[in-house]
Design an enzyme around this catalytic site. Structure first.
Site, PDB file in Angstrom:
ATOM      1  N   SER A 180       0.599  -1.271   0.135  1.00 15.20           N
ATOM      2  CA  SER A 180       0.094   0.040  -0.021  1.00 15.20           C
ATOM      3  C   SER A 180       0.852   1.181  -0.040  1.00 15.20           C
ATOM      4  CB  SER A 180      -0.788   0.149   1.305  1.00 15.20           C
ATOM      5  OG  SER A 180      -0.345  -0.025   2.394  1.00 15.20           O
ATOM      6  N   HIS A 208      -5.429  -3.456  -2.905  1.00 11.49           N
ATOM      7  CA  HIS A 208      -5.271  -2.354  -3.882  1.00 11.49           C
ATOM      8  C   HIS A 208      -5.079  -3.124  -5.134  1.00 11.49           C
ATOM      9  CE1 HIS A 208      -4.313   0.771  -0.811  1.00 11.49           C
ATOM     10  NE2 HIS A 208      -3.967  -0.513  -0.117  1.00 11.49           N
ATOM     11  N   LYS A 239     -11.613   0.699  -1.846  1.00 10.96           N
ATOM     12  CA  LYS A 239     -10.704   1.224  -2.930  1.00 10.96           C
ATOM     13  C   LYS A 239     -11.361   1.385  -4.140  1.00 10.96           C
ATOM     14  CE  LYS A 239      -7.650  -0.282   0.860  1.00 10.96           C
ATOM     15  NZ  LYS A 239      -7.736   1.025   1.663  1.00 10.96           N
TER      16      LYS A 239
HETATM   17  C1  LIG Z   1      -3.178  -3.587   2.111  1.00 15.16           C
HETATM   18  C2  LIG Z   1      -4.472  -2.948   2.994  1.00 15.16           C
HETATM   19  N1  LIG Z   1      -4.961  -4.208   3.768  1.00 15.16           N
HETATM   20  C3  LIG Z   1      -6.287  -3.761   4.199  1.00 15.16           C
HETATM   21  C4  LIG Z   1      -6.625  -2.365   4.335  1.00 15.16           C
HETATM   22  C5  LIG Z   1      -7.967  -2.164   5.353  1.00 15.16           C
HETATM   23  O1  LIG Z   1      -8.845  -1.978   4.475  1.00 15.16           O
HETATM   24  P1  LIG Z   1     -10.072  -1.148   4.953  1.00 15.16           P
HETATM   25  O2  LIG Z   1      -9.797   0.346   4.633  1.00 15.16           O
HETATM   26  O3  LIG Z   1     -11.212  -1.724   4.038  1.00 15.16           O
HETATM   27  O4  LIG Z   1     -10.241  -1.213   6.322  1.00 15.16           O
HETATM   28  C6  LIG Z   1      -5.841  -1.397   3.602  1.00 15.16           C
HETATM   29  C7  LIG Z   1      -6.564  -0.020   3.864  1.00 15.16           C
HETATM   30  O5  LIG Z   1      -6.203   0.754   4.319  1.00 15.16           O
HETATM   31  C8  LIG Z   1      -4.673  -2.002   2.871  1.00 15.16           C
HETATM   32  O6  LIG Z   1      -4.091  -1.050   2.231  1.00 15.16           O
END
Ligand SMILES: Cc1ncc(COP(=O)(O)O)c(C=O)c1O
Length: 392
Positions: A180, A208, A239
Site C-alpha cells: 500500500s 489494492h 478502494k
Molecule cells: C493492504 C491493505 N489491507 C487492508 C486495508 C484495510 O482496508 P479497509 O480500509 O477496508 O479497512 C488497507 C487499507 O488501508 C490496505 O491498504
C-alpha cells in the site's frame, strides 16, 4: 486525571517535535479527481478511488433505492439479509472459488482471518511491509511471528526451514498483493512454490489489486493464473470498488470456520443494506471496467517513468501507487505543502506508517486523471524536487 492530561500532552508535543504529529483535515470530494481541502480546490493524488467509482451515479442510485438505512443486528442474529448472501455468491463466482464472506472493512477482515486460523501453537510468516491490519491480526492471534525482509524469498525460506524444526501446528504465509505504501507487487508465484515446499497455507490481501489488476478486476492472483493455489483471498470494497466493506474468499470449510470463529465477524453489526446494494452494483461495474483499468495502467506507467527519469526514488513501484521516497519527515511535509500551493494534493506519509527514515509522498493515480494534469503534476514535482534538494 491531571497526570493523565499532562502525560498525553507531553507525548503529543514529542510527536510534534519529531514532525510526526497527525491532524485531521476537512476534505470534500467534488467531481473526480478534484477535492476541496480546507477551502482549497486541489487535484487529488492521494485517493484510493482508483477507478472513480465512489461518485458513480449507479452506485448512488443503488444506495438511494434501498429502503433500510441501517442493519438490525449482527449477521448471526437477524442481520443476514438475502441481498448480502446474494453478494457473497456473486463474489465467490467472480473470484472462482467456493465461498465468500463479507466483513465490515478490510481491517476487520484481516484481524478476523489471522486471529481465527492461528493461535499460540502456530507460526505466521509475514512480509515486513505488510499492512498494519495484518500486523495487528498477527498480534491478536498470539502465533509466533516470523517477519521476512520485504519481498526477500531467500530470507523467507530460511525462516520456513527454521520453523520446520519447531513442530508448529499450522503455518501460514501472509502478504499484501500490492504494497500500500510502495506500490510494488508481491512475488506470488514464488510464495506459492515455497508454501507448497514447506506445507504452509497462503493468505493474500488484494486490497489494492482487486478492481485494478487482472481479468474483470479479479486481482493479482488471477492475473498470474495461480488463484486456486492460494487458500485465503481478501479484498476491500473501500478502494477501487468505491464503497466500503471487505470480503474473504476461499473453500467452503475455511469460510464456514470464519463464520464460527472470527470475532470481528460475529460480534459486530452487519453492513447496512444500502452499502450492500452499492457493492453489488460496483461489482458489476468493476467487471466491465477493462477500459478504466487500461487507462489507469497507462497513466501510472507514464507517471512512474517520468519521475524515475528525473531521478526520484519511486521504490519498486509498478502500479497506480507511486511513492516519492524522501526520507526525512519534515522535508516530506514541506514538499507536500509546496504541492498544495500548486493546487496538488499528495499527503506526506511518515513513520510509523512507513519504516523510520523512509518518509515519502504517496501518489495514487486514478483512471480519471487527465493526461495534461498528470503532465503538470510531474512538472510541479520536478520543480519542487530540485528546490528542496530531493533530486539534483
Ligand atoms: C493492504 C491493505 N489491507 C487492508 C486495508 C484495510 O482496508 P479497509 O480500509 O477496508 O479497512 C488497507 C487499507 O488501508 C490496505 O491498504
Amino acid at each position: 486525571m491531571r497526570n493523565w492530561q499532562l502525560g498525553l500532552r507531553n507525548e503529543l508535543n514529542q510527536l510534534a517535535d519529531k514532525n510526526l504529529i497527525r491532524e485531521l483535515k476537512s476534505t470534500a470530494h467534488g467531481t473526480n479527481p478534484v477535492c476541496v481541502r480546507e477551502g482549497k480546490t486541489l487535484l487529488n493524488f492521494s485517493s484510493n478511488n482508483y477507478l472513480g467509482l465512489a461518485g458513480h451515479p449507479l452506485l448512488i442510485q443503488a444506495m438511494q433505492n434501498t429502503v433500510e438505512a441501517g442493519s438490525p443486528s449482527s449477521r448471526l442474529l437477524v442481520g443476514n439479509e438475502a441481498k448480502t448472501q446474494h453478494l457473497e455468491e456473486e463474489l465467490a463466482q467472480w473470484q472462482e472459488t467456493e465461498s465468500a464472506l463479507v466483513f465490515s472493512n478490510g481491517y476487520m477482515a484481516n484481524l478476523g482471518v489471522l486471529s481465527s486460523f492461528l493461535d499460540r501453537k502456530d507460526a505466521v510468516f509475514s512480509d515486513q511491509l505488510n499492512h498494519a491490519s495484518i500486523v495487528d491480526g498477527i498480534r491478536l492471534s498470539g502465533a509466533t511471528s516470523f517477519r521476512y525482509r520485504h519481498g526477500n524469498m531467500n530470507h523467507l525460506e530460511n525462516l520456513l526451514k527454521k520453523a520446520a524444526k519447531k513442530g508448529f501446528r499450522r503455518k501460514l504465509i501472509v502478504t499484501d498483493a500490492v504494497f500500500s505504501m510502495d506500490g510494488d507487487i508481491a512475488p506470488l508465484r514464488d510464495l506459492v512454490s515455497l508454501k507448497e515446499k514447506y506445507d504452509t497455507a497462503l493468505f493474500v490481501d488484494e486490497a489494492h489489486s482487486v478492481g485494478t489488476i487482472g481479468p474483470q478486476g479479479k486481482g493479482l492472483a488471477h492475473h498470474l493464473g495461480i488463484s486456486d493455489q492460494i487458500e485465503i483471498h481478501m479484498g476491500t470494497f473501500s478502494k477501487a470498488f468505491g464503497v466500503y466493506g471487505a470480503y474473504v474468499a476461499g473453500k467452503k470449510d475455511w469460510i464456514h470456520y470464519l463464520i464460527n470463529h472470527s470475532r470481528s465477524f460475529i460480534y459486530t453489526t452487519a453492513l447496512p443494506p444500502s452499502i450492500i446494494s452499492a457493492i453489488l452494483q460496483s461489482l458489476k461495474l468493476i467487471q466491465q471496467s477493462d477500459r478504466s483499468r487500461h487507462l489507469l495502467k497507462r497513466k501510472s506507467m507514464k507517471f512512474r517513468d517520468e519521475l524515475s527519469k528525473y531521478g526520484f526514488n519511486i521504490a519498486n513501484s509498478s502500479t497506480q501507487i507511486v511513492p516519492v521516497v524522501i526520507g526525512d519527515s519534515s522535508k516530506s511535509l514541506a514538499f507536500s505543502q509546496k504541492l498544495i500551493a500548486n493546487g496538488i494534493l499528495s499527503v506526506a506519509i511518515r513513520p510509523p506508517t512507513v519504516p523510520a527514515g523512509s518518509a515519502r509522498l504517496r501518489f495514487s493515480l486514478m483512471a480519471d486523471h487527465r493526461d495534461d494534469d498528470i503532465q503538470n503534476v510531474i512538472e510541479s514535482i520536478t520543480e519542487i524536487g530540485y528546490e528542496c534538494g530531493v533530486i539534483l
